[in-house]
Design an enzyme around this catalytic site. Structure first.
Site, PDB file in Angstrom:
ATOM      1  CD  GLU A 113      -3.048  -0.879   2.308  1.00  0.00           C
ATOM      2  OE1 GLU A 113      -3.031   0.139   3.031  1.00  0.00           O
ATOM      3  OE2 GLU A 113      -3.871  -1.800   2.432  1.00  0.00           O
ATOM      4  CD  GLU A 180      -9.634  -0.537  -1.070  1.00  0.00           C
ATOM      5  OE1 GLU A 180      -8.512  -1.084  -1.084  1.00  0.00           O
ATOM      6  OE2 GLU A 180     -10.505  -0.774  -0.204  1.00  0.00           O
TER       7      GLU A 180
HETATM    8  O1  KIV Z   1      -6.589  -6.712   1.323  1.00  0.00           O
HETATM    9  C1  KIV Z   1      -7.346  -6.691   0.346  1.00  0.00           C
HETATM   10  O2  KIV Z   1      -8.275  -7.494   0.218  1.00  0.00           O
HETATM   11  C2  KIV Z   1      -7.148  -5.669  -0.652  1.00  0.00           C
HETATM   12  C3  KIV Z   1      -8.144  -5.550  -1.752  1.00  0.00           C
HETATM   13  C4  KIV Z   1      -9.387  -4.941  -1.243  1.00  0.00           C
HETATM   14  C5  KIV Z   1      -7.611  -4.816  -2.926  1.00  0.00           C
HETATM   15  O3  KIV Z   1      -6.191  -4.956  -0.584  1.00  0.00           O
END
Ligand code: KIV
Length: 277
Positions: A113, A180
């Site tokens: 991230e 997202e």
């Molecule tokens: O952790 C997860 O499931 C994610 C998705 C929502 C992209 O990062």
């Protein structure tokens, strides 16, 4: 999809990429036989599988355990393992240890991230031969800083900054990028300008692909219905009905029936049920 190269070829051919989350072997076995392109073992496992109210409690060990289970269930799918909270903020050496853990567990790539402040980690992993998927927009590990799970990049300055971050991830060598909870127009612009595929969740229809949390698309939690989720099954209702059917059959002595029951061997040696399922 079997390799990172197929992400690039799908984007070049304009073929949308489908990705779902998965955390365990039994659902991985079902995905293995589906047309879904790839599997994300997301840190959403902390919420979906472990009942936490955010992804912050996820650890490298937790994700590695889920990756290993998924790999056993889906031996041929492309599997991406998520870097959990702060795993990419403790230097390149620590990130290498976590990537090693996830890839030895069976992931072919990892997802991280954000990018600001950990450019060196992302670049270092790519240089070390670890395929990295970026993740911008709503980055759930920052939920407390963002003040909740909220749509991001709604104003022009935030959209510009997201575009810059996407360029940085591309320059660092990421093979794809999750977007997202961002406005569709922002996702469209990133997709049009980035040289790597974008995979959207709550980011509109113009991305190079779409990802959903498996349990959301299967309707496992009937109380969770955000705007961006399409339910392909009312899983909660079906499972509830099956459980009640079992409980009622037990209570009514209708289960097990004769054909579900083993018997002792007859004197001639015939009739011994094997332990086959
Ligand atoms: O952790 C997860 O499931 C994610 C998705 C929502 C992209 O990062």
């Amino acid at each position: 999809m079997k390799t990172v190269r197929e992400f690039a070829t799908a984007r070049a051919a304009g073929r949308p990429i489908s990705m779902v989350t998965c955390y365990d072997a039994w659902s991985a076995r079902i995905i293995e036989r589906s047309q879904v392109d790839c599997i994300l073992v997301g840190d959403s496992a902390a919420m979906v599988m472990h009942g936490y109210d955010s992804t912050i409690p996820a650890t490298p060990e937790m994700i590695a355990t889920h990756v290993a289970a998924v790999r056993r269930g889906a031996p041929t799918k492309f599997v991406i393992g998520d870097f959990p909270f702060l795993a990419h903020r403790q230097g390149t050496a620590h990130a290498a240890v976590v990537a090693d853990q996830l890839m030895k567990a069976g992931a072919q790539a990892i997802k991280i991230e954000g990018v600001r402040g950990h450019e060196e980690v992302v670049g270092g992993l790519v240089e070390a031969g670890v395929p990295v998927m970026g993740h911008l927009g709503l980055t759930p590990q920052s939920v407390h800083q963002l003040g909740g799970f909220r749509v991001q990049a709604r104003d022009a300055a935030a959209a510009r900054s997201l575009l810059e971050d996407a360029r940085t991830l591309e320059r660092l060598g990421c093979f794809s990028l999750v977007l997202e909870a961002v406005p569709s127009a922002v996702a469209e612009k990133v997709t049009a300008t980035a040289g790597i595929p974008t995979i959207g969740i709550g980011a509109g229809p113009e991305t190079s692909g779409q990802v959903l949390v498996l349990h959301d698309l299967l309707g496992i939690d009937d109380t969770f219905q955000p705007r961006f989720v399409r339910r392909y099954l009312e899983g909660h209702e079906l499972i509830q009905r099956a459980l009640n059917g079992f409980a009622e059959d037990v209570q009514g002595r209708r289960f097990p029936a004769e054909e579900e029951t083993y018997h002792a061997a007859r004197p001639n040696g015939r009739g011994v049920a094997s332990a086959a399922r």
